[in-house]
Scaffold this active site. Structure first.
Site, PDB file in Angstrom:
ATOM      1  N   SER A   1     -15.401 -17.299  10.584  1.00 48.48           N
ATOM      2  CA  SER A   1     -16.132 -17.920   9.487  1.00 48.48           C
ATOM      3  C   SER A   1     -16.630 -19.326   9.839  1.00 48.48           C
ATOM      4  O   SER A   1     -17.515 -19.477  10.678  1.00 48.48           O
ATOM      5  CB  SER A   1     -15.254 -17.929   8.234  1.00 48.48           C
ATOM      6  OG  SER A   1     -15.986 -18.311   7.097  1.00 48.48           O
TER       7      SER A   1
ATOM      8  N   ASP B   1     -26.138 -23.021  20.195  1.00 45.62           N
ATOM      9  CA  ASP B   1     -27.596 -22.893  20.094  1.00 45.62           C
ATOM     10  C   ASP B   1     -28.301 -24.193  20.463  1.00 45.62           C
ATOM     11  O   ASP B   1     -29.391 -24.172  21.049  1.00 45.62           O
ATOM     12  CB  ASP B   1     -27.994 -22.477  18.681  1.00 45.62           C
ATOM     13  CG  ASP B   1     -27.820 -20.982  18.447  1.00 45.62           C
ATOM     14  OD1 ASP B   1     -27.331 -20.293  19.373  1.00 45.62           O
ATOM     15  OD2 ASP B   1     -28.154 -20.501  17.350  1.00 45.62           O
TER      16      ASP B   1
ATOM     17  N   LYS C   1     -16.753 -12.936  11.198  1.00 44.29           N
ATOM     18  CA  LYS C   1     -16.898 -12.998   9.738  1.00 44.29           C
ATOM     19  C   LYS C   1     -18.062 -13.924   9.407  1.00 44.29           C
ATOM     20  O   LYS C   1     -17.912 -15.140   9.352  1.00 44.29           O
ATOM     21  CB  LYS C   1     -15.628 -13.494   9.066  1.00 44.29           C
ATOM     22  CG  LYS C   1     -15.741 -13.503   7.540  1.00 44.29           C
ATOM     23  CD  LYS C   1     -14.539 -14.152   6.883  1.00 44.29           C
ATOM     24  CE  LYS C   1     -14.720 -14.205   5.366  1.00 44.29           C
ATOM     25  NZ  LYS C   1     -15.860 -15.037   4.956  1.00 44.29           N
TER      26      LYS C   1
END
Length: 435
Positions: free
Chosen positions: A300, A311, A325
């Site tokens: 999460s 990224d 998740k």
């Protein structure tokens, strides 16, 4: 069953159908605007038929309120593992849990194939001290089989007064048969952020769970490390076995290391479920190298941080693939102190990758292994300095000791993944200095 009970049940069913019919007729009056909201009358009739058969034929008399509550729980449990109906006590416990203090064993859990699955143990709790691992399946709680329980029922059984004991029967991959672990319940106080110096210039920062003040605490810990070292040359951010927590905590932690750009965005069916979070100027590390450790227990909010840093190429992600998740749960309060925990959106990394059921793939995969110190030979190897008539070194050079006198367990033995992360940081620091 008494005539009064049958009449009461009949009136209840008539009320349900009457409401359904009135809503449907209202929908039909303006079909183009409300067609998607029309209630399925045939399915509602099937529901009332089942409801009446249970009321009339079940071996014991059941209160209407219990049947309706079970029906609500059934609707939500059939959606996904994270949507649920919360009673007033469960809603209160959820709010307490996000504040950082609650009672129990110190486990973040979900459901898998009807059993309780450990997402991760929380640091310095009865569960972590007993060796419970991410991925373990709990099949019995004391003498009670987990099969047939809801997740909330299982969690309630694991909680209890401080000092009381519970025995978990655990199934673990790679272990031939189930085994038992007896734990003593304790008050769980989660310390969200802790730090230490690994070596001069190289710091370590561990986040155990994301709370409302996690980002603020992280900045304070990093500044403390910078004061101790006279400036950090690199940092290991440890998110292993971090089950997640508050979304704003994850956004704030990511923002602490990023100077611009998208951090995370969500997509759902309604406008209220769509958000975009961007970074503000300023990097608490001032560009120093960053290595992020993750594993199967990173879920999460941890995956949001790892995905954003990956990224933006701000940190190197090392370890094993994360839990996956990537869904957003919204708490919708109801009357009488009850609430719905409903999945309303999915998380996406800045590049558009979905976290849900995919997880974050590390840049460098590194399994946790145990290493041991090599046996020291009885005869030490000969060096140049021990040869007869060897040339002297530079003038004034002194002989260095062959032992460091440090009895502390070597980092490689204590935590091999952290040891490798530190080595990677050193290499990045060398490259950065040469540039």
């Amino acid at each position: 069953m008494s005539t009064q009970t049958r009449v009461g049940a009949g009136l209840l069913m008539g009320l349900i159908l009457g409401v359904a019919l009135s809503i449907s007729f209202g929908v039909m009056a303006d079909r183009q605007q409300h067609e998607a909201d029309a209630l399925p009358l045939e399915d509602l009739r099937a529901f009332t038929d089942v409801y009446m058969r249970i009321k009339r034929n079940y071996v014991e008399e059941v209160e209407d309120s219990k049947l309706l509550e079970n029906a609500i729980r059934g609707m939500l449990s059939g959606l996904d593992p994270h949507s649920s109906y919360l009673t007033p006590s469960e809603f209160s416990e959820l709010q307490i849990g996000t504040s950082g203090e609650f009672g129990g064993l110190g486990l973040e859990v979900g459901m898998e194939d009807g059993f309780v699955k450990v997402i991760s143990p929380i640091d310095d709790t009865p569960a972590s001290r007993a060796g419970i691992q991410a991925g373990d399946l709990i099949i019995r709680l004391d003498d009670n089989p987990v099969k047939g329980m809801t997740l909330n029922e299982a969690v309630n059984k694991m909680r209890g007064p401080r000092g009381s004991k519970i025995t978990l029967t655990v199934v673990r991959e790679g272990v031939d048969r189930p085994f038992e672990v007896t734990l003593t319940r304790d008050t769980i106080r989660v310390r969200s952020v802790r730090s230490e110096m690994l070596e001069p210039g190289f710091g370590y920062l561990r986040i155990t769970t994301f709370q409302s003040k996690t980002a603020q605490n992280l900045v304070e810990e990093v500044r403390k490390l910078q004061r101790e070292s006279g400036g950090l040359r690199g940092l290991v951010l440890d998110l292993r076995n971090n089950p997640g927590g508050v979304l704003n905590g994850a956004v704030g932690v990511s923002d602490a290391f990023l100077t611009e750009g998208l951090i995370v965005y969500t997509e759902g069916r309604v406008s209220d479920a769509q958000f975009r979070y961007t970074a503000s100027p300023g990097d608490v590390l001032k560009g120093a190298p960053l290595v992020v450790l993750v594993n199967q227990g990173s879920a999460s909010a941890s995956e949001i941080v790892a995905g954003a840093l990956q990224d933006h190429q701000r940190g190197i992600i090392m370890g094993t693939p994360t839990f996956g998740k990537g869904s957003v749960q919204t708490i919708l309060p109801l009357n009488q102190g009850k609430a719905l925990k409903l999945t309303t959106a999915r998380y996406y990394t800045p590049s558009g990758r979905s976290i849900q059921a995919e997880g974050i793939e590390p840049d460098i995969k590194l399994e946790p292994v145990t290493v041991a110190r090599a046996e020291t030979p009885d005869v030490r190897p000969i060096t140049e300095a021990q040869l007869n008539r060897h040339l002297q070194g530079r003038e004034g050079a002194t002989e260095t000791s062959t032992t460091d006198g440090d009895d502390k367990e070597p980092l490689a033995q204590r935590d091999f993944q952290l040891y490798e992360a530190l080595n990677l940081l050193k290499g990045l620091d060398i490259l950065q200095a040469r540039r």
